[in-house]
Design an enzyme around this catalytic site. Structure first.
Site, PDB file in Angstrom:
ATOM      1  N   GLU A   1      12.773  -8.780   2.500  1.00 20.57           N
ATOM      2  CA  GLU A   1      12.208  -7.800   2.909  1.00 20.57           C
ATOM      3  C   GLU A   1      12.801  -6.292   2.622  1.00 20.57           C
ATOM      4  O   GLU A   1      14.037  -6.150   2.990  1.00 20.57           O
ATOM      5  CB  GLU A   1      11.612  -7.718   4.306  1.00 20.57           C
ATOM      6  CG  GLU A   1      11.021  -6.686   4.971  1.00 20.57           C
ATOM      7  CD  GLU A   1      10.845  -6.675   6.424  1.00 20.57           C
ATOM      8  OE1 GLU A   1      10.870  -7.947   6.945  1.00 20.57           O
ATOM      9  OE2 GLU A   1      10.609  -5.842   6.934  1.00 20.57           O
TER      10      GLU A   1
ATOM     11  N   TYR B   1      10.817   8.886   1.513  1.00 20.75           N
ATOM     12  CA  TYR B   1      10.850   7.885   0.391  1.00 20.75           C
ATOM     13  C   TYR B   1      11.639   8.702  -1.188  1.00 20.75           C
ATOM     14  O   TYR B   1      11.747   7.724  -1.924  1.00 20.75           O
ATOM     15  CB  TYR B   1       9.222   7.724   0.026  1.00 20.75           C
ATOM     16  CG  TYR B   1       8.794   7.199   1.110  1.00 20.75           C
ATOM     17  CD1 TYR B   1       9.131   5.890   1.821  1.00 20.75           C
ATOM     18  CD2 TYR B   1       7.399   7.798   1.650  1.00 20.75           C
ATOM     19  CE1 TYR B   1       8.535   5.530   2.826  1.00 20.75           C
ATOM     20  CE2 TYR B   1       6.966   7.289   2.825  1.00 20.75           C
ATOM     21  CZ  TYR B   1       7.292   6.181   3.508  1.00 20.75           C
ATOM     22  OH  TYR B   1       6.767   5.476   4.589  1.00 20.75           O
TER      23      TYR B   1
ATOM     24  N   PRO C   1       0.958  -1.145   0.106  1.00 21.32           N
ATOM     25  CA  PRO C   1       0.154   0.075   0.125  1.00 21.32           C
ATOM     26  C   PRO C   1       0.874   1.189   0.034  1.00 21.32           C
ATOM     27  O   PRO C   1       1.910   1.466   0.643  1.00 21.32           O
ATOM     28  CB  PRO C   1      -0.701  -0.200   1.240  1.00 21.32           C
ATOM     29  CG  PRO C   1      -0.167  -1.008   2.166  1.00 21.32           C
ATOM     30  CD  PRO C   1       0.568  -2.096   1.159  1.00 21.32           C
ATOM     31  N   ASN C   2       0.603   2.202  -0.722  1.00 19.79           N
ATOM     32  CA  ASN C   2       0.828   3.604  -0.969  1.00 19.79           C
ATOM     33  C   ASN C   2       2.392   3.668  -1.436  1.00 19.79           C
ATOM     34  O   ASN C   2       2.588   4.832  -1.734  1.00 19.79           O
ATOM     35  CB  ASN C   2       0.877   4.127   0.413  1.00 19.79           C
ATOM     36  CG  ASN C   2      -0.479   4.561   1.001  1.00 19.79           C
ATOM     37  OD1 ASN C   2      -1.460   4.941   0.418  1.00 19.79           O
ATOM     38  ND2 ASN C   2      -0.730   4.012   2.208  1.00 19.79           N
TER      39      ASN C   2
ATOM     40  N   ALA D   1       3.018  -0.545   4.926  1.00 18.57           N
ATOM     41  CA  ALA D   1       2.535  -0.515   6.266  1.00 18.57           C
ATOM     42  C   ALA D   1       2.083  -2.030   6.743  1.00 18.57           C
ATOM     43  O   ALA D   1       1.998  -2.100   7.883  1.00 18.57           O
ATOM     44  CB  ALA D   1       1.437   0.454   6.447  1.00 18.57           C
TER      45      ALA D   1
ATOM     46  N   ARG E   1      12.651   5.423  12.557  1.00 13.64           N
ATOM     47  CA  ARG E   1      11.101   6.198  12.550  1.00 13.64           C
ATOM     48  C   ARG E   1      10.217   5.799  13.980  1.00 13.64           C
ATOM     49  O   ARG E   1      10.958   5.453  14.736  1.00 13.64           O
ATOM     50  CB  ARG E   1      10.630   5.979  11.234  1.00 13.64           C
ATOM     51  CG  ARG E   1      11.377   6.447  10.224  1.00 13.64           C
ATOM     52  CD  ARG E   1      10.639   6.134   8.758  1.00 13.64           C
ATOM     53  NE  ARG E   1       9.538   6.834   8.681  1.00 13.64           N
ATOM     54  CZ  ARG E   1       8.359   6.464   7.560  1.00 13.64           C
ATOM     55  NH1 ARG E   1       8.736   5.737   6.617  1.00 13.64           N
ATOM     56  NH2 ARG E   1       7.337   7.326   7.552  1.00 13.64           N
TER      57      ARG E   1
ATOM     58  N   ARG F   1       4.545  11.379  -2.271  1.00  6.83           N
ATOM     59  CA  ARG F   1       4.299  11.001  -0.928  1.00  6.83           C
ATOM     60  C   ARG F   1       5.902  11.230   0.102  1.00  6.83           C
ATOM     61  O   ARG F   1       6.928  10.712  -0.368  1.00  6.83           O
ATOM     62  CB  ARG F   1       4.160   9.412  -0.952  1.00  6.83           C
ATOM     63  CG  ARG F   1       3.903   8.784   0.556  1.00  6.83           C
ATOM     64  CD  ARG F   1       3.742   7.372   0.198  1.00  6.83           C
ATOM     65  NE  ARG F   1       3.385   6.841   1.617  1.00  6.83           N
ATOM     66  CZ  ARG F   1       3.962   5.600   2.099  1.00  6.83           C
ATOM     67  NH1 ARG F   1       4.409   4.747   1.081  1.00  6.83           N
ATOM     68  NH2 ARG F   1       3.749   5.130   3.322  1.00  6.83           N
TER      69      ARG F   1
ATOM     70  N   HIS G   1      12.543  -1.932   2.429  1.00  8.02           N
ATOM     71  CA  HIS G   1      11.931  -0.463   2.859  1.00  8.02           C
ATOM     72  C   HIS G   1      12.858   0.332   2.076  1.00  8.02           C
ATOM     73  O   HIS G   1      14.115   0.426   2.200  1.00  8.02           O
ATOM     74  CB  HIS G   1      11.712  -0.469   4.145  1.00  8.02           C
ATOM     75  CG  HIS G   1      11.156  -1.488   4.971  1.00  8.02           C
ATOM     76  ND1 HIS G   1       9.748  -1.505   4.696  1.00  8.02           N
ATOM     77  CD2 HIS G   1      11.390  -2.652   5.496  1.00  8.02           C
ATOM     78  CE1 HIS G   1       9.141  -2.841   5.091  1.00  8.02           C
ATOM     79  NE2 HIS G   1      10.291  -3.366   5.872  1.00  8.02           N
ATOM     80  N   LEU G   2      12.089   1.508   1.458  1.00  6.81           N
ATOM     81  CA  LEU G   2      12.979   2.501   1.152  1.00  6.81           C
ATOM     82  C   LEU G   2      13.641   3.515   2.241  1.00  6.81           C
ATOM     83  O   LEU G   2      14.626   4.002   2.238  1.00  6.81           O
ATOM     84  CB  LEU G   2      11.722   3.514   0.323  1.00  6.81           C
ATOM     85  CG  LEU G   2      11.248   2.866  -0.896  1.00  6.81           C
ATOM     86  CD1 LEU G   2       9.807   3.247  -1.129  1.00  6.81           C
ATOM     87  CD2 LEU G   2      11.979   3.287  -2.038  1.00  6.81           C
TER      88      LEU G   2
ATOM     89  N   ASN H   1       8.305  -5.074  -0.602  1.00  3.74           N
ATOM     90  CA  ASN H   1       7.894  -3.869   0.174  1.00  3.74           C
ATOM     91  C   ASN H   1       6.490  -4.124   0.529  1.00  3.74           C
ATOM     92  O   ASN H   1       5.524  -3.362  -0.026  1.00  3.74           O
ATOM     93  CB  ASN H   1       8.373  -2.874  -0.513  1.00  3.74           C
ATOM     94  CG  ASN H   1       8.394  -1.274   0.643  1.00  3.74           C
ATOM     95  OD1 ASN H   1       7.934  -1.584   1.462  1.00  3.74           O
ATOM     96  ND2 ASN H   1       8.843  -0.305   0.434  1.00  3.74           N
TER      97      ASN H   1
HETATM   98  C1  DQA Z   1       7.916   1.592   3.982  1.00  4.66           C
HETATM   99  C2  DQA Z   1       8.019   1.674   5.566  1.00  4.66           C
HETATM  100  C3  DQA Z   1       6.612   1.398   6.165  1.00  4.66           C
HETATM  101  O1  DQA Z   1       6.687   1.793   7.497  1.00  4.66           O
HETATM  102  C4  DQA Z   1       5.415   2.354   5.461  1.00  4.66           C
HETATM  103  O2  DQA Z   1       4.232   2.026   6.117  1.00  4.66           O
HETATM  104  C5  DQA Z   1       5.506   2.369   4.078  1.00  4.66           C
HETATM  105  C6  DQA Z   1       6.723   2.107   3.448  1.00  4.66           C
HETATM  106  C7  DQA Z   1       9.301   1.839   3.346  1.00  4.66           C
HETATM  107  O3  DQA Z   1       9.358   1.515   2.141  1.00  4.66           O
HETATM  108  O4  DQA Z   1      10.099   2.493   3.827  1.00  4.66           O
HETATM  109  O5  DQA Z   1       4.531   2.424   3.474  1.00  4.66           O
HETATM  110  O6  DQA Z   1       7.732   0.283   3.515  1.00  4.66           O
END
Ligand code: DQA
Length: 143
Positions: free
Chosen positions: A96, A22, A9-10, A75, A105, A17, A98-99, A72
């Site tokens: 796994e 990111y 998501p997102n 959330a 955080r 965003r 993450h950007l 990725n």
């Molecule tokens: C994320 C980190 C997550 O906590 C966040 O909810 C995201 C992006 C990252 O790529 O840094 O949507 O996965």
């Protein structure tokens, strides 16, 4: 070798965003970067993105024949037992990614339902997180 990149998501909102976390590149630029790197390495790469937990579970259930998955989960990383169970139900290994550096955080981002069953976790290198994961699979050292 074939690799599936799954974004949750997102992640499709990249570029618009929270650029401080990111970066500035768009989701399509991210996919292009990965596609170019995969081509250089002679790796076939497919992409899937969804904002829906169930759609990601469906995708994972059908991804067992890939040599590797770069995931990725956004959330859902911090909430989804369903995605964890789907990953446990298939043979393909996943990294796994993450950007952002989730550990720098909010505390709720420090826990992942996925990390302990992943080959490894790469976080905080923006789009390079994906390229590092791709290179890891390309080198075949996880087998
Ligand atoms: C994320 C980190 C997550 O906590 C966040 O909810 C995201 C992006 C990252 O790529 O840094 O949507 O996965």
């Amino acid at each position: 070798m074939n690799i599936l990149v799954i974004n949750g998501p997102n992640i499709n909102m990249l570029g618009q965003r929270e650029p401080g976390h990111y970066g500035d590149i768009s989701f399509y630029e991210l996919e292009d970067l990965i596609r170019d790197e995969a081509a250089k390495q002679g790796i076939e790469v497919d992409f899937f993105q969804s904002n829906s937990e169930g759609a990601i579970v469906d995708c994972i259930q059908q991804a067992g024949s890939y040599d590797g998955i770069i995931l990725n989960a956004g959330a859902y990383t911090h909430t989804s037992i369903a995605i964890r169970d789907a990953l446990l139900s298939i043979k393909a290994k996943f990294i796994e990614v993450h950007l952002s550096n989730v550990f720098a955080r909010e505390p709720f981002r420090h826990h992942s339902y996925l990390s302990d069953i992943a080959v490894g976790v790469i976080a905080g290198f923006r789009e390079d997180s994906y390229l590092m994961a791709l290179n890891y699979f390309a080198n075949g050292v996880w087998q």
